[in-house]
Write a protein that holds these residues in place. Sequence first.
Motif, PDB file in Angstrom:
ATOM      1  N   SER A 153      82.475   9.020 -19.632  1.00  0.00           N
ATOM      2  CA  SER A 153      83.080  10.618 -20.058  1.00  0.00           C
ATOM      3  C   SER A 153      82.570  11.659 -18.757  1.00  0.00           C
ATOM      4  O   SER A 153      83.181  12.580 -18.941  1.00  0.00           O
ATOM      5  N   ASP A 156      88.421  17.081 -18.476  1.00  0.00           N
ATOM      6  CA  ASP A 156      88.162  17.502 -19.741  1.00  0.00           C
ATOM      7  C   ASP A 156      87.656  19.002 -19.715  1.00  0.00           C
ATOM      8  O   ASP A 156      87.613  19.477 -21.107  1.00  0.00           O
ATOM      9  N   SER A 190      92.590  11.327 -18.466  1.00  0.00           N
ATOM     10  CA  SER A 190      91.249  11.212 -18.890  1.00  0.00           C
ATOM     11  C   SER A 190      90.860   9.776 -19.308  1.00  0.00           C
ATOM     12  O   SER A 190      89.810   9.356 -18.897  1.00  0.00           O
TER      13      SER A 190
END
Lengths: 247, 376
Positions: B42, B49, B238
């Motif tokens: 992530s 994001d 993403s």
Amino acid sequence: MIDDMPAVPSLQAVRLSRSFGQGETRSTVLHDVSLKLYSGQITLLMGPSGSGKSTLLALLSGLLHPDAGRVVALGQDLWSMSDRERERFRLRHCGFIFQGYNLFNALTARQQLEMVARWGEGASASEARRRADEILMLLGMAKKAHLRPTELSGGEKQRVAIGRALIKDPNFCFADEPTSALDWKAGEQVVELLRSAAHDRGATVLIVAHDARIIEHVDRVIHMEDGQLIDHDDDYEPMLHKIKQEG
Amino acid sequence: MASYSLATLWFERQRYLPGVLAVAFSALLIALQCGLLLGLFSITSIPIDHTHADVWMGAPKVLSVDLGRPIPESTLARMGVQPEIERCEPYLQGFAFWAKPGGGNELCMVIGSQLSPDSLGKIDKLTPQQCGLLAEEGTVIIDESDVKRLGVKGIGSTAEISGHSVRVVGTTRGLPSLAGPYVLCSIPTARKRLPIQQGQTTTYVLGRCRNATQAERVVERLHQNYSDVSAFTTGEFSRRTQLHWLLKTKAGIALGYAAALGLLVGAVVTSQTLYAATVASLREYAVLRALGIPRWRMALMVVSQSFWIGIIGIALAVPAGYSLAWAADRMMGVHIVSLPWWLQTSAAVVTLGMALLSGLFALRSLRQIEPATLLR
């Protein structure tokens, strides 16, 4: 009870033979054994070690396949049934008590009995509990129903094992050396309980044992030696039954 | 059935403990490995994001946000003419070498975006005051976790990127990096320090829709009309970035392999525990078989035990997982292990499946039940 005794045997062995091993090590343990057992009677099968008593018990109870001969139980040939049918027959009609108590360590006396009612007959939890408590009360174990095997004496454990065999209200009750691990006081109680299963419940009870003190508590004694019955009357019928007919 | 299984597990807890611990270990390992993977990857999609665009348009078939190639700045118009788009702007991103003041180089990721309050490409960790400072050419902001790595002392330090000096005017918190520290700056500062972005080019064109749900329609239309660019919604890009890192790096394989190994160890230990426990009760089971109780009842008992071993193991693993994730985050100083509910649930389901499978495998012990042996 005796008045209702049927003339036909509930369990009949016809020329049973059984060997173990192969080739040179093959030994015949049972040789051409015939026997009739009747409901409502408690029979003691005696004999020295290795005489074939336990093998005969295994054959009569549908646990071990004979090499030759037939076993007729309640009019049905046990060894012409499929494995599944024989399993169902044992489930419906047979109770067993073995030398070791073979109780689950984790379960209470009540649970040992309930398990058989629930798993065997699919009885509901409440029904199984009711029947377990009823049997435990008969066996004088009501106050110990919540105890596990490690908290019970040898005699008490054997009583639970008897309860496990009787909760199904079986037609046949097979007991292999049920008193061998007990002192005589406890052993006598165990034999009396089995006698009551025969006389009060009409079960066909067969005990295999060495202990001669059991003799006076049973209806009939059969001796066995070297795989054969000794001085055995193949046409035996219960004496009281004959008296009634003559009367 | 459950009461007999649980009674047995509790009474013989020492016997079953290795199985329970093996399940807990497996569940913990799977959750933490996947959580670490998720947390690590992530990080790779932070630029997506933590910004406010609905649509990203870049070079054709771009694999991940950090692998963007220059496209003509004129492509801004393509985004701008889409009826659903209310705002669009350029966005520069690329790797460059950061020359530490004390010597040595560090690969860094330069991100140049507009800095106005409604900017789409501005990282949301930047305060309005920091945006104001970045307006001056040659100023940059880095994350406080990267200060040491970049060889500077913090605010006020100077260094060079691609031979052009930069001055650190601020730091952010919670912007960890994987391949190279993020260096945030204005578009002019970035352009001068990204050699491949000279001239009228941009790395991405960002667009914001009047209604975010229209993003897919815009992406579809851009794909239909222009083959020399690719476009994605924010969510798509993403996921694409994280998946690229997951599949292309050996880290993903290594962590996945370790998790699979943990599962295997758990399965073997659980299966053996159940097998040994069942074998220890063979005589009791044999009595039940003599009494005519079908074998499947006993099989169900063993599988039921494996189910409860699984449940208890998972119940131990979940709080342990959160505790270890918290400890790892504290130790690293950034949020590195991500344990969302769906990951914990998936790990629990996989582990429970493993426990049940172990139970099924242990059933081979029941083949040894032979009531006639009780009479010998």
